[in-house]
Design a protein around this motif. Structure first.
Motif, PDB file in Angstrom:
ATOM      1  N   VAL A 105      15.877 -79.085  15.088  1.00  0.00           N
ATOM      2  CA  VAL A 105      14.384 -78.967  15.166  1.00  0.00           C
ATOM      3  C   VAL A 105      14.134 -78.397  16.277  1.00  0.00           C
ATOM      4  CG1 VAL A 105      12.296 -80.329  15.304  1.00  0.00           C
ATOM      5  CG2 VAL A 105      13.923 -81.122  13.773  1.00  0.00           C
ATOM      6  N   MET A 106      13.404 -77.281  16.367  1.00  0.00           N
ATOM      7  CA  MET A 106      13.338 -76.456  17.627  1.00  0.00           C
ATOM      8  C   MET A 106      11.741 -76.325  17.666  1.00  0.00           C
ATOM      9  SD  MET A 106      16.427 -73.837  18.013  1.00  0.00           S
ATOM     10  CE  MET A 106      16.422 -73.118  16.143  1.00  0.00           C
ATOM     11  N   LEU A 162       4.411 -77.316  22.716  1.00  0.00           N
ATOM     12  CA  LEU A 162       4.730 -78.091  21.784  1.00  0.00           C
ATOM     13  C   LEU A 162       5.819 -79.179  22.049  1.00  0.00           C
ATOM     14  CD1 LEU A 162       5.034 -75.668  18.485  1.00  0.00           C
ATOM     15  CD2 LEU A 162       2.994 -77.216  19.036  1.00  0.00           C
ATOM     16  N   ALA A 163       5.800 -80.198  21.513  1.00  0.00           N
ATOM     17  CA  ALA A 163       6.829 -81.271  21.686  1.00  0.00           C
ATOM     18  C   ALA A 163       7.456 -81.727  20.306  1.00  0.00           C
ATOM     19  CB  ALA A 163       6.597 -82.292  22.594  1.00  0.00           C
ATOM     20  N   HIS A 164       8.516 -82.245  20.008  1.00  0.00           N
ATOM     21  CA  HIS A 164       8.793 -82.953  18.502  1.00  0.00           C
ATOM     22  C   HIS A 164       9.832 -84.085  18.720  1.00  0.00           C
ATOM     23  CE1 HIS A 164      12.449 -80.399  19.620  1.00  0.00           C
ATOM     24  NE2 HIS A 164      13.177 -81.448  19.133  1.00  0.00           N
ATOM     25  N   ARG A 201      15.232 -78.388  21.584  1.00  0.00           N
ATOM     26  CA  ARG A 201      16.037 -78.469  20.311  1.00  0.00           C
ATOM     27  C   ARG A 201      16.434 -80.026  20.110  1.00  0.00           C
ATOM     28  NH1 ARG A 201      20.736 -74.212  19.184  1.00  0.00           N
ATOM     29  NH2 ARG A 201      20.805 -74.631  17.044  1.00  0.00           N
ATOM     30  N   THR A 202      16.381 -80.434  19.024  1.00  0.00           N
ATOM     31  CA  THR A 202      16.899 -81.869  18.456  1.00  0.00           C
ATOM     32  C   THR A 202      17.884 -81.402  17.197  1.00  0.00           C
ATOM     33  OG1 THR A 202      15.057 -82.926  19.261  1.00  0.00           O
ATOM     34  CG2 THR A 202      16.749 -84.326  17.783  1.00  0.00           C
ATOM     35  N   ALA A 234      17.424 -75.609  24.530  1.00  0.00           N
ATOM     36  CA  ALA A 234      18.057 -74.659  23.928  1.00  0.00           C
ATOM     37  C   ALA A 234      18.176 -73.141  24.881  1.00  0.00           C
ATOM     38  CB  ALA A 234      17.272 -74.389  22.385  1.00  0.00           C
ATOM     39  N   ASP A 235      17.766 -73.538  25.958  1.00  0.00           N
ATOM     40  CA  ASP A 235      17.912 -72.264  26.659  1.00  0.00           C
ATOM     41  C   ASP A 235      19.215 -72.380  27.862  1.00  0.00           C
ATOM     42  OD1 ASP A 235      16.311 -74.012  28.133  1.00  0.00           O
ATOM     43  OD2 ASP A 235      14.725 -72.660  28.367  1.00  0.00           O
TER      44      ASP A 235
END
Length: 191
Positions: free
Chosen positions: A110-111, A117-119, A59-60, A92-93
């Protein structure tokens, strides 16, 4: 490219039931809060307390409005966040607790599902004309405040406050924008 208008965004309760989130975009399109591959949303945090846990998710978070909060992510030092802060990435975990500084805030989240995946999330301030490089990925460009016009590969359009532009599976290119706005660009890649 697809414009996602602010008035069409989906409102839903937080996973932990302690607030409401506004879903800007999710993939797959019919995904629930438990089975998305990626999700971009805004939430109003009105009281101190724990964040929802999302197993396997990165998460961001960026503060859009308000006087900020202190985020306590398990295993890290507490981090004060304001509208001037860079977006903060964290898992986020793990347990996360928010402590408001002075009143409620609105944040952008953003998750992405960590296994494939990455972001990345960046803030972009627009004052006149600007060229924004787009990575070869799925991109979401959010116009948080203000308004702007855009052009990419011959396509044109306009975004008002709260609108977003979703560019799925973009090849490396640029987005030409003009206006006065506070914006955010989220890019989502495989890997």
């Amino acid at each position: 490219m697809r414009i996602l208008r602010a008035g069409d965004q989906k409102r839903m309760p937080w996973k932990n039931g302690k607030g409401e989130t506004v879903e800007i975009a999710v993939f797959p399109a019919d995904a629930s809060i438990d089975d998305f591959d990626w999700r971009i949303s805004m939430a109003t945090v009105a009281e101190d307390g724990p964040f929802s846990i999302f197993p396997g998710i990165d998460r961001t978070l960026a503060i859009l409005d308000g006087n900020g909060m202190v985020l306590e992510v398990e295993g890290r030092a507490a981090v004060p966040l304001t509208t001037a802060s860079d977006p903060l990435a964290f898992p986020a975990d793990v347990p996360v607790t928010a402590r408001l500084q002075d009143g409620s805030i609105t944040d952008l989240n953003v998750m992405t599902r960590r296994v494939w995946l990455a972001h990345r999330l960046i803030r972009i301030d627009v004052d006149g004309g600007k060229t924004v490089p787009l990575p070869p990925s799925t991109c979401l460009f959010l116009c948080h405040q203000g308004a702007l016009s855009f052009r990419r590969d011959g396509e044109t359009g306009a975004l008002a406050a709260g609108d977003a532009l979703l560019i799925e599976d973009a090849t490396a290119t640029v987005l030409e924008i003009d206006g006065e706005a506070k914006c955010y660009l989220a890019s989502i890649t495989t890997g």
